[in-house]
Design a protein around this motif. Structure first.
Motif, PDB file in Angstrom:
ATOM      1  N   VAL A   1      80.319  22.906  17.370  1.00 49.81           N
ATOM      2  CA  VAL A   1      79.893  23.325  18.192  1.00 49.81           C
ATOM      3  C   VAL A   1      78.254  22.472  17.503  1.00 49.81           C
ATOM      4  O   VAL A   1      78.380  22.338  15.929  1.00 49.81           O
ATOM      5  N   LEU A   2      77.429  22.225  18.337  1.00 45.25           N
ATOM      6  CA  LEU A   2      76.705  21.118  17.363  1.00 45.25           C
ATOM      7  C   LEU A   2      75.482  21.678  17.729  1.00 45.25           C
ATOM      8  O   LEU A   2      75.392  22.007  19.639  1.00 45.25           O
ATOM      9  N   ALA A   3      73.639  21.485  16.812  1.00 45.56           N
ATOM     10  CA  ALA A   3      72.691  22.569  17.907  1.00 45.56           C
ATOM     11  C   ALA A   3      72.129  21.757  17.294  1.00 45.56           C
ATOM     12  O   ALA A   3      71.745  21.188  16.014  1.00 45.56           O
ATOM     13  N   LYS A   4      71.289  21.569  18.766  1.00 48.06           N
ATOM     14  CA  LYS A   4      69.667  20.491  17.879  1.00 48.06           C
ATOM     15  C   LYS A   4      68.534  21.359  17.581  1.00 48.06           C
ATOM     16  O   LYS A   4      68.431  22.372  18.599  1.00 48.06           O
TER      17      LYS A   4
ATOM     18  N   ALA B   1      78.719  23.873  12.941  1.00 50.96           N
ATOM     19  CA  ALA B   1      79.516  24.740  12.548  1.00 50.96           C
ATOM     20  C   ALA B   1      80.888  24.168  13.132  1.00 50.96           C
ATOM     21  O   ALA B   1      81.104  23.715  14.791  1.00 50.96           O
ATOM     22  N   ALA B   2      81.952  24.611  12.645  1.00 54.22           N
ATOM     23  CA  ALA B   2      83.697  24.920  13.127  1.00 54.22           C
ATOM     24  C   ALA B   2      84.980  26.172  13.040  1.00 54.22           C
ATOM     25  O   ALA B   2      84.317  25.950  11.788  1.00 54.22           O
ATOM     26  N   ASP B   3      84.736  27.206  13.295  1.00 55.84           N
ATOM     27  CA  ASP B   3      84.980  27.928  13.202  1.00 55.84           C
ATOM     28  C   ASP B   3      86.217  28.724  14.272  1.00 55.84           C
ATOM     29  O   ASP B   3      86.206  27.585  15.907  1.00 55.84           O
ATOM     30  N   GLU B   4      86.604  29.894  14.418  1.00 57.92           N
ATOM     31  CA  GLU B   4      87.492  30.501  15.969  1.00 57.92           C
ATOM     32  C   GLU B   4      86.207  30.634  17.420  1.00 57.92           C
ATOM     33  O   GLU B   4      85.663  30.422  17.556  1.00 57.92           O
ATOM     34  N   PRO B   5      87.328  30.641  18.146  1.00 56.13           N
ATOM     35  CA  PRO B   5      86.192  30.293  18.912  1.00 56.13           C
ATOM     36  C   PRO B   5      85.495  31.407  19.034  1.00 56.13           C
ATOM     37  O   PRO B   5      84.303  31.161  19.640  1.00 56.13           O
ATOM     38  N   ILE B   6      86.088  32.907  19.362  1.00 58.64           N
ATOM     39  CA  ILE B   6      85.057  33.916  19.108  1.00 58.64           C
ATOM     40  C   ILE B   6      83.581  33.818  18.119  1.00 58.64           C
ATOM     41  O   ILE B   6      82.477  34.319  18.104  1.00 58.64           O
ATOM     42  N   ARG B   7      83.935  33.090  16.945  1.00 59.56           N
ATOM     43  CA  ARG B   7      82.434  33.490  16.027  1.00 59.56           C
ATOM     44  C   ARG B   7      81.558  32.208  16.194  1.00 59.56           C
ATOM     45  O   ARG B   7      80.845  31.877  15.945  1.00 59.56           O
ATOM     46  N   ILE B   8      82.112  30.955  17.293  1.00 53.99           N
ATOM     47  CA  ILE B   8      81.345  29.672  17.746  1.00 53.99           C
ATOM     48  C   ILE B   8      80.525  30.378  19.134  1.00 53.99           C
ATOM     49  O   ILE B   8      79.544  30.342  18.631  1.00 53.99           O
ATOM     50  N   LYS B   9      80.658  31.637  19.280  1.00 49.70           N
ATOM     51  CA  LYS B   9      80.317  31.983  20.850  1.00 49.70           C
ATOM     52  C   LYS B   9      79.323  32.946  19.965  1.00 49.70           C
ATOM     53  O   LYS B   9      78.243  32.624  20.186  1.00 49.70           O
ATOM     54  N   HIS B  10      79.322  33.159  18.966  1.00 47.35           N
ATOM     55  CA  HIS B  10      78.968  34.418  17.978  1.00 47.35           C
ATOM     56  C   HIS B  10      77.918  33.250  16.891  1.00 47.35           C
ATOM     57  O   HIS B  10      76.003  33.660  16.996  1.00 47.35           O
ATOM     58  N   PHE B  11      78.030  32.152  16.494  1.00 46.20           N
ATOM     59  CA  PHE B  11      76.437  30.817  16.476  1.00 46.20           C
ATOM     60  C   PHE B  11      75.865  30.890  17.213  1.00 46.20           C
ATOM     61  O   PHE B  11      74.668  31.066  17.003  1.00 46.20           O
TER      62      PHE B  11
ATOM     63  N   GLU C   1      69.297  22.195  21.917  1.00 40.42           N
ATOM     64  CA  GLU C   1      70.536  21.360  22.823  1.00 40.42           C
ATOM     65  C   GLU C   1      71.094  21.918  22.129  1.00 40.42           C
ATOM     66  O   GLU C   1      71.414  21.742  21.111  1.00 40.42           O
ATOM     67  N   ILE C   2      72.548  22.552  23.267  1.00 37.81           N
ATOM     68  CA  ILE C   2      73.756  22.954  22.275  1.00 37.81           C
ATOM     69  C   ILE C   2      74.970  22.203  23.476  1.00 37.81           C
ATOM     70  O   ILE C   2      74.750  22.165  24.104  1.00 37.81           O
ATOM     71  N   VAL C   3      75.801  21.238  22.150  1.00 38.48           N
ATOM     72  CA  VAL C   3      76.882  21.397  22.640  1.00 38.48           C
ATOM     73  C   VAL C   3      77.998  21.580  21.970  1.00 38.48           C
ATOM     74  O   VAL C   3      78.515  21.267  21.128  1.00 38.48           O
ATOM     75  N   ARG C   4      78.981  22.542  22.979  1.00 39.45           N
ATOM     76  CA  ARG C   4      79.819  22.792  22.517  1.00 39.45           C
ATOM     77  C   ARG C   4      80.929  22.223  22.602  1.00 39.45           C
ATOM     78  O   ARG C   4      81.462  21.835  24.048  1.00 39.45           O
TER      79      ARG C   4
END
Length: 157
Positions: free
Chosen positions: A89-92, A125-135, A146-149
């Motif tokens: 995921v990328l987050a601005k 961030a690059a992690d397991e999908p559930i952890r990306i949700k938490h991020f 903006e967030i791009v997953r």
């Protein structure tokens, strides 16, 4: 659909036109929504790997898997419990947010700051999908612009 269980399907295909539409058509034809879809070439081959995350019953997914095997450019279909999965995921964020706090957040999810401009900070961030949700949930306190997953990539263990 009964038993809406999360499923990850990895499909090794010939890298040619219309393959993706035929694969996704099988899911659509069975009324399955594709939650994430990632396609990338396999290094040093003329093949690509399609990774699909969906939810549904084991029975219908078995039918889709059997039909996938009948498609000519398909080389291998893996639907397995023991997959190693990662997502990016990328987050601005606005430059007014704390760079140190955003760095700490990214670090906690196997990521980093990837760009800083005059008016924004981009973290990854690059992690397991559930952890990306938490991020993504945790990043809300820093007012993301903006967030791009990305989609899930997976490999059989």
């Amino acid at each position: 659909m009964s038993d809406k269980t999360r499923r990850v399907v990895s499909v090794l295909v010939e890298n040619e036109s219309s393959v993706l539409s035929r694969v996704s058509g099988l899911f659509a034809g069975r009324g399955y929504n594709i939650e994430t879809l990632t396609v990338a070439p396999v290094p040093d081959t003329n093949r690509s790997r399609i990774t699909i995350v969906t939810k549904g019953s084991q029975r219908v997914l078995e039918q889709i898997t059997k039909q996938l095997h009948k498609l000519i450019p398909i080389h291998k279909v893996v639907e397995h419990e023991e997959m190693v999965e990662k997502e990016m995921v990328l987050a601005k964020f606005p430059i007014t947010e704390s760079l140190a706090d955003i760095q700490a957040l990214c670090d906690a999810y196997n990521g980093e700051i990837v760009n800083v401009g005059s008016d924004m900070i981009i973290g990854m961030a690059a992690d397991e999908p559930i952890r990306i949700k938490h991020f993504i949930e945790a990043s809300s306190r820093y007012n993301p612009i903006e967030i791009v997953r990305g989609g899930v990539v997976a490999i059989e263990r």
